[in-house]
Design an enzyme around this catalytic site. Structure first.
Site, PDB file in Angstrom:
ATOM      1  N   ARG A 137      62.050  11.575  34.541  1.00 56.05           N
ATOM      2  CA  ARG A 137      60.262  12.125  34.324  1.00 56.05           C
ATOM      3  C   ARG A 137      60.654  13.949  35.383  1.00 56.05           C
ATOM      4  O   ARG A 137      59.839  14.265  35.981  1.00 56.05           O
ATOM      5  CB  ARG A 137      58.467  11.615  34.448  1.00 56.05           C
ATOM      6  CG  ARG A 137      58.712  10.639  33.233  1.00 56.05           C
ATOM      7  CD  ARG A 137      59.366  11.199  32.266  1.00 56.05           C
ATOM      8  NE  ARG A 137      58.799  10.312  31.292  1.00 56.05           N
ATOM      9  CZ  ARG A 137      59.750  10.625  29.656  1.00 56.05           C
ATOM     10  NH1 ARG A 137      60.148  11.725  29.436  1.00 56.05           N
ATOM     11  NH2 ARG A 137      59.435   9.446  29.081  1.00 56.05           N
ATOM     12  N   GLU A 175      56.455  -2.147  29.622  1.00 60.70           N
ATOM     13  CA  GLU A 175      57.555  -1.266  28.588  1.00 60.70           C
ATOM     14  C   GLU A 175      58.501  -1.927  28.871  1.00 60.70           C
ATOM     15  O   GLU A 175      59.392  -1.198  29.524  1.00 60.70           O
ATOM     16  CB  GLU A 175      57.449   0.106  29.501  1.00 60.70           C
ATOM     17  CG  GLU A 175      56.031   1.132  29.519  1.00 60.70           C
ATOM     18  CD  GLU A 175      56.044   3.039  29.402  1.00 60.70           C
ATOM     19  OE1 GLU A 175      56.777   3.065  30.352  1.00 60.70           O
ATOM     20  OE2 GLU A 175      54.840   3.654  29.151  1.00 60.70           O
ATOM     21  N   LYS A 212      47.229   3.652  37.710  1.00 60.26           N
ATOM     22  CA  LYS A 212      47.229   5.405  37.120  1.00 60.26           C
ATOM     23  C   LYS A 212      45.393   6.396  37.272  1.00 60.26           C
ATOM     24  O   LYS A 212      44.698   5.693  37.001  1.00 60.26           O
ATOM     25  CB  LYS A 212      47.456   5.513  35.603  1.00 60.26           C
ATOM     26  CG  LYS A 212      48.717   5.182  35.758  1.00 60.26           C
ATOM     27  CD  LYS A 212      49.681   5.751  34.415  1.00 60.26           C
ATOM     28  CE  LYS A 212      51.379   5.581  35.075  1.00 60.26           C
ATOM     29  NZ  LYS A 212      52.336   6.098  34.013  1.00 60.26           N
ATOM     30  N   ASP A 268      47.860   8.005  30.410  1.00 61.50           N
ATOM     31  CA  ASP A 268      48.956   7.762  30.964  1.00 61.50           C
ATOM     32  C   ASP A 268      49.217   8.841  31.502  1.00 61.50           C
ATOM     33  O   ASP A 268      50.091  10.069  31.035  1.00 61.50           O
ATOM     34  CB  ASP A 268      50.187   7.567  29.898  1.00 61.50           C
ATOM     35  CG  ASP A 268      51.670   7.748  31.224  1.00 61.50           C
ATOM     36  OD1 ASP A 268      51.546   7.448  31.997  1.00 61.50           O
ATOM     37  OD2 ASP A 268      52.812   7.380  29.844  1.00 61.50           O
ATOM     38  N   GLU A 297      55.306  15.448  34.010  1.00 63.72           N
ATOM     39  CA  GLU A 297      55.142  15.059  32.656  1.00 63.72           C
ATOM     40  C   GLU A 297      54.525  15.559  31.515  1.00 63.72           C
ATOM     41  O   GLU A 297      54.882  15.815  30.580  1.00 63.72           O
ATOM     42  CB  GLU A 297      55.249  13.794  33.228  1.00 63.72           C
ATOM     43  CG  GLU A 297      56.015  12.894  31.216  1.00 63.72           C
ATOM     44  CD  GLU A 297      56.141  10.735  31.403  1.00 63.72           C
ATOM     45  OE1 GLU A 297      55.905  10.822  32.641  1.00 63.72           O
ATOM     46  OE2 GLU A 297      56.223  11.405  30.661  1.00 63.72           O
TER      47      GLU A 297
END
Ligand code: GCV
Length: 711
Positions: free
Chosen positions: A178, A301, A370, A375, A403
């Protein structure tokens, strides 16, 4: 002869004016052109008393002298005689004798705060520590660069949050996940011997805005960085950063004991595994005594983690925390955890995973959350974890790199986003429990506090690709230090230091910056739409995608468009994610009629004919918002064009070209999204709006195999 020297002067002057490649960021220190101001400063800042002798003080003094030399165009002398000096800089322990009493309590300044005071006779910068002096010096230079008066200064400044950290998602092969500004600035191949000037300038820039830590490596981690050869390279960087008050951290790959330690397991409760991490920590601290600690992405992930051994995240974090505790290190354990194996709404998964673990983490673990539950989307409601874990220090993770926010082709000033999140009331324990008060420890008396920003820095000459990306780096640091600064104030400072103090330039650029966030939300994801971008590279719109690697990566999972309406029902009749919030917050979002429209489609599946506050139907409002986003981008473009004579040629042109791309991309987002959602609403795009210039099939057919930042 005179004519020659004038010519040379003019040549040099214009060369300097033209060669603005952005490398100097907001630390340009060009001669002050306002002659009245210059005259006043020259009178006020003359001889300096600044005993140094430690690496941090030497760095501060060097910065001050070169800054003043540039700004005032004059060599400034230092003097050991305090009474002969007009600018006095000293720590509490080294205060000169015979100084009139200062109206400050040193204990209020803590380890990093500073105090600046000016009287008719002198200006004083003082602090408890060398680092406090460093920050004070940078603040003083900021006052000068932004053209502020030095009269009657009485400034006490103390950071609100303890760990203010950049997270680099930089891989050892120098690709940046990113990252949109070239390759990684860490040249692992030439380290440790070769110290690039960039490392020093990176440290200066960070120190100037109060950033005091950097995680060098990607959270999708490579265990190799923990081997001896790489640790020597890390040590070389740590040595460069130390005089600027910056600690180095690394990402710890959970399976490192297997991959580089040749063990058969990475089970956090296994004694051999624990011993391996303990020895690794010892090895690191022998090289880097002030090593900050580890950042970990686990069981997310595809990353390894404790759950691979039926252990909890607390088991994993605590094992690492024990390894670094003897040396004062911390572990930042990420809460960005979700699994497609779970049928649960992705929104809810991090909370479900971590909330039950509150109270089970060691004192030197911070949970890094976050800002939103999904996200880094253009606009997210805050993560329900904020305020919900009183016994575990929660630190904020913002994304500075854009991003989902236009990457590096778009001017999107993120301070309004950061502010919106920090000022959100979580209602935990009652009104006034803002996210800022959670993360600064005020609400739950956390023993440690932190805030992280995913860096947007690369080896592009101007560091961030888009010249305005620098403003987001700047804003992150300034807000991490003091989240009460306004987005406008920070923009004002940044523009003045990065471009100039020209009134028209400052006013117009500030307008552009302040309108950019809302414009982007409108042309990308208005009314609470989210996660409708292209798969993988995340560039551009693709709300139609149904075949991403996992169901919870598909845009259709999030927008849920059908012939009835649009949006994700997260109330009790849907996934009931709302129940994770405190009652006051639930109240805000529970009723489709009273939910703030900016978040509507995050929480409700809304009929196409639903009457919005404007009197338009949902479909009409969607068309209106997408169009107003594009219109706002065009206004930004026009505003910038008025600045041609007020900005150096190089950056004027760069931004101009990028704004043209931004307008093109904004129109692309609008056209593609409206055409796609129209297949469900079956309603026309009202005639007053610009109609899409291509078919939906055309937009679906666009591919970007080499879009940047995709690992
Ligand atoms: C570092 C998103 C990004 C990934 C990133 C991940 C994370 O999914 O697309 O590139 O991985 O967030 O924050 O761990």
């Amino acid at each position: 002869m005179k004519r020659w020297s004038l010519l040379i002067f003019l040549l040099l002057y214009f060369r300097a004016a033209i060669a603005e490649d952005g490398y100097r960021l907001w630390l340009r220190y060009d001669k002050i052109v306002n002659s009245k101001l210059l005259y006043t400063y020259l009178n006020q800042v003359n001889t300096i008393y600044f005993p140094a002798g430690t690496p941090v003080l030497d760095a501060a003094r060097q910065e001050l002298l070169s800054g003043l030399e540039g700004l005032l165009d004059k060599k400034i002398n230092t003097d050991n005689n305090a009474s002969a000096s007009s600018l006095l800089i000293f720590t509490k322990a080294h205060a000169p004798l015979n100084l009139p009493a200062l109206a400050l309590k040193y204990e209020d300044l803590g380890k990093e705060g500073f105090y600046i005071n000016s009287t008719k006779r002198s200006i004083i910068i003082t602090a408890n520590t060398d680092t406090g002096i460093l920050y004070g010096v940078f603040h003083f230079l900021r006052l000068l660069q932004t053209g502020q008066s030095l009269e009657h200064l009485d400034i006490t400044s103390v950071p609100r949050i303890q760990h203010r950290i950049l997270n680099h998602w930089d891989n050892l092969n120098r690709s940046v996940e990113r990252g949109y500004a070239g390759i990684s600035i860490w040249n692992w191949h030439t380290l440790p011997e070769y110290i690039d000037q960039r490392y020093i300038d990176y440290a200066r820039a960070n120190a100037s805005i109060g950033i005091n830590g950097t995680v060098l490596t990607n959270v999708n981690a490579n265990a190799l960085v923990l081997t001896k050869d790489y640790l020597l390279k890390v040590k070389a960087l740590a040595d460069v950063f130390r005089p600027y008050g910056i600690k180095v951290y690394l990402t710890a790959r959970f399976s490192a004991p297997i991959e580089i330690g040749k063990l058969s397991t990475a089970d956090p409760l296994n004694d051999t595994v624990k011993a391996w991490w303990n020895a690794k920590a010892k090895e690191i601290y022998q090289l880097i005594p002030d090593f900050g600690g580890f950042l970990v992405k686990a069981n997310s992930e595809g990353q390894p983690g404790p759950q691979s051994y039926q252990r909890t995240h607390a088991d994993g974090a605590n094992m690492l925390a024990d390894a670094v505790a003897p040396y004062g290190g911390i572990v930042m354990w990420r809460a960005f955890v979700y699994s497609n194996a779970s049928p649960e709404d992705r929104f809810k998964q991090a909370y479900n995973e971590f909330k039950p673990l509150d109270g089970q983490f060691r004192a030197n673990v911070l949970l890094q959350v976050k800002n939103g539950p999904i996200d880094f989307q253009p606009r997210e409601p805050v993560s329900p974890l904020f305020g919900a874990m009183p016994k575990t220090p929660l630190m904020m993770e913002f994304q500075i790199t854009q991003e989902y926010l236009g990457q590096s082709t778009q001017l999107v000033y993120e301070a309004p986003l950061f502010k919106e999140v920090l000022e959100t009331d979580t209602y935990q324990g009652g009104k006034g429990a803002t996210v800022a008060r959670v993360i600064d420890g005020d609400l739950h008396h956390y023993p440690q506090t932190g805030i992280a920003g995913v860096a947007n820095i690369g080896n592009d000459r101007n560091w961030t690709g888009h010249p305005f990306g620098q403003a987001n780096w700047y804003a992150f640091g300034r807000l991490a230090w003091n989240y009460e600064l306004s987005a406008a104030q920070i923009a004002d400072e940044w523009i003045k230091q990065t471009f100039s103090c020209d009134t028209m330039l400052v006013a117009t650029t500030q307008k552009i910056m302040l309108s950019s966030y809302e414009a982007m939300v409108n042309y990308m994801t208005p009314l609470g739409l989210h996660h409708i971008m292209g798969t993988g590279h995340h560039y551009g719109p693709a709300p139609w995608i149904t075949n991403a690697g996992r169901p919870d990566w598909n845009p259709v999972y999030y927008h849920r468009a059908d012939t009835v309406g649009l949006g994700f029902d997260r109330t009790a009749s849907g996934s009931n994610a709302l129940a994770q919030y405190a009652p006051g917050m639930q109240q805000r979002f529970m009723d489709v009629h009273t939910t703030p429209e900016a978040f509507l489609l995050w929480f409700h599946h809304v009929p196409w004919n639903f009457k919005m506050k404007s009197g338009r139907t949902l479909w009409e409002e969607l068309c209106y918002r997408y169009n107003s986003g594009v219109a706002a981008a065009k206004v930004m473009q026009q505003q910038w064009n008025t600045l041609e004579r007020r900005v150096d040629k190089e950056r004027f042109k760069q931004v101009q070209m990028l704004l043209a791309i931004q307008v093109k991309e904004a129109s692309w987002w609008r056209n593609a999204c409206l055409l796609y959602f129209q297949t469900f609403s079956k309603m026309p795009i009202p005639r007053q709006y610009e109609q899409p210039d291509h078919t939906l099939e055309y937009y679906k057919g666009l591919h970007f195999p080499y879009a940047p930042g995709n690992g």
